[in-house]
Design an enzyme around this catalytic site. Structure first.
Site, PDB file in Angstrom:
ATOM      1  N   GLN A  47       0.838  -1.202   0.000  1.00  0.00           N
ATOM      2  CA  GLN A  47       0.000   0.000   0.000  1.00  0.00           C
ATOM      3  C   GLN A  47       0.872   1.250   0.000  1.00  0.00           C
ATOM      4  O   GLN A  47       1.891   1.303   0.684  1.00  0.00           O
ATOM      5  CB  GLN A  47      -0.887   0.022   1.242  1.00  0.00           C
TER       6      GLN A  47
HETATM    7  P1  GTP Z   1      -0.511  -6.155   0.222  1.00  0.00           P
HETATM    8  O1  GTP Z   1      -0.206  -6.946   1.448  1.00  0.00           O
HETATM    9  O2  GTP Z   1      -1.680  -5.236   0.398  1.00  0.00           O
HETATM   10  O3  GTP Z   1       0.672  -5.430  -0.318  1.00  0.00           O
HETATM   11  O4  GTP Z   1      -0.977  -7.211  -0.950  1.00  0.00           O
HETATM   12  P2  GTP Z   1      -0.240  -8.542  -1.409  1.00  0.00           P
HETATM   13  O5  GTP Z   1       0.672  -8.240  -2.535  1.00  0.00           O
HETATM   14  O6  GTP Z   1       0.341  -9.253  -0.246  1.00  0.00           O
HETATM   15  O7  GTP Z   1      -1.450  -9.395  -2.037  1.00  0.00           O
HETATM   16  P3  GTP Z   1      -2.208 -10.636  -1.380  1.00  0.00           P
HETATM   17  O8  GTP Z   1      -1.309 -11.819  -1.319  1.00  0.00           O
HETATM   18  O9  GTP Z   1      -2.855 -10.191  -0.137  1.00  0.00           O
HETATM   19  O10 GTP Z   1      -3.280 -10.949  -2.520  1.00  0.00           O
HETATM   20  C1  GTP Z   1      -4.235  -9.985  -2.945  1.00  0.00           C
HETATM   21  C2  GTP Z   1      -5.417 -10.685  -3.583  1.00  0.00           C
HETATM   22  O11 GTP Z   1      -5.025 -11.287  -4.821  1.00  0.00           O
HETATM   23  C3  GTP Z   1      -5.998 -11.826  -2.744  1.00  0.00           C
HETATM   24  O12 GTP Z   1      -7.401 -11.807  -2.888  1.00  0.00           O
HETATM   25  C4  GTP Z   1      -5.417 -13.068  -3.388  1.00  0.00           C
HETATM   26  O13 GTP Z   1      -6.239 -14.213  -3.239  1.00  0.00           O
HETATM   27  C5  GTP Z   1      -5.368 -12.653  -4.847  1.00  0.00           C
HETATM   28  N1  GTP Z   1      -4.332 -13.370  -5.608  1.00  0.00           N
HETATM   29  C6  GTP Z   1      -3.035 -13.538  -5.276  1.00  0.00           C
HETATM   30  N2  GTP Z   1      -2.380 -14.223  -6.219  1.00  0.00           N
HETATM   31  C7  GTP Z   1      -3.284 -14.503  -7.182  1.00  0.00           C
HETATM   32  C8  GTP Z   1      -3.208 -15.207  -8.445  1.00  0.00           C
HETATM   33  O14 GTP Z   1      -2.164 -15.702  -8.878  1.00  0.00           O
HETATM   34  N3  GTP Z   1      -4.365 -15.277  -9.160  1.00  0.00           N
HETATM   35  C9  GTP Z   1      -5.531 -14.734  -8.732  1.00  0.00           C
HETATM   36  N4  GTP Z   1      -6.607 -14.888  -9.502  1.00  0.00           N
HETATM   37  N5  GTP Z   1      -5.639 -14.074  -7.557  1.00  0.00           N
HETATM   38  C10 GTP Z   1      -4.527 -13.963  -6.800  1.00  0.00           C
END
Ligand code: GTP
Ligand code: MG
Length: 171
Positions: free
Chosen positions: A62
């Site tokens: 974020q």
């Molecule tokens: P922050 O902690 O806010 O920086 O986000 P992050 O990069 O850690 O992302 P996070 O792992 O929380 O995933 C964000 C969303 O994307 C979640 O709803 C996951 O289920 C979804 N997501 C993650 N990887 C994939 C993927 O390869 N395919 C799909 N369709 N959704 C995904």
């Protein structure tokens, strides 16, 4: 057996790109979280490969937390940079954050390996890893080993290839 070598990895990328989902998949199944929520600040996670023991700084993507990233660069021995391949609108923002990283004094002159995940490859409008690589101008990174893998973190696809590459860079 032999004690595994300890390696600090910094996991970076915009919010919602899938960082925490990727790291969660790399952990042993009995340590995996059931539901993933947006990371606040950062979270320290651990996973092992055949020869290495990784400590991951899973940073929040974020905007308001991105100023925390640089405080961990010095300790990092490898970087995992995650891109949402379907988020075309913010590809330019991802590139800006990558360029800021690459120009940071604690990164700029180091031969630190960078593993890119072109994540969410399962989504219909996802760009290919080649296209993501072009949009981020990865070919301009000449002084660091880097590698890009297409991944689907929800299913765990593409992650092992990336981690195998990373392990080879550190050995
Ligand atoms: P922050 O902690 O806010 O920086 O986000 P992050 O990069 O850690 O992302 P996070 O792992 O929380 O995933 C964000 C969303 O994307 C979640 O709803 C996951 O289920 C979804 N997501 C993650 N990887 C994939 C993927 O390869 N395919 C799909 N369709 N959704 C995904
Ligand atoms: Mg997260």
């Amino acid at each position: 057996g032999l004690k595994k070598k300890e390696v600090n990895v910094i996991c970076l990328g915009l919010d919602n790109s899938g960082k925490t989902t990727i790291i969660n998949q790399l952990k042993p199944s009995n340590a995996q979280a059931q539901d993933i929520v947006p990371t606040i600040g950062f979270s320290i996670e651990k996973f092992k490969t055949s020869s290495l023991s990784f400590t991951v700084f899973d940073m929040s993507g974020q905007g308001r937390y991105r100023n925390l990233w640089e405080h961990y660069y010095k300790e990092g021995q490898a970087i995992i940079f995650v891109i949402d391949s379907s988020d075309k609108l913010r590809m330019v923002v991802a590139k800006e954050e990558l360029d800021t990283l690459l120009n940071h004094p604690d990164i700029k002159h180091r031969r630190i390996p960078i593993l890119f995940f072109a994540n969410k490859m399962d989504l219909r409008d996802a760009l290919s890893s080649v296209k993501v690589s072009q949009l981020l101008c990865l070919e301009n990174i000449k002084d660091k080993p880097w590698h890009i893998c297409a991944s689907n973190a929800v299913q765990g696809e593409g992650l092992q290839e990336g981690v195998d590459w990373l392990q080879d860079q550190i050995r």
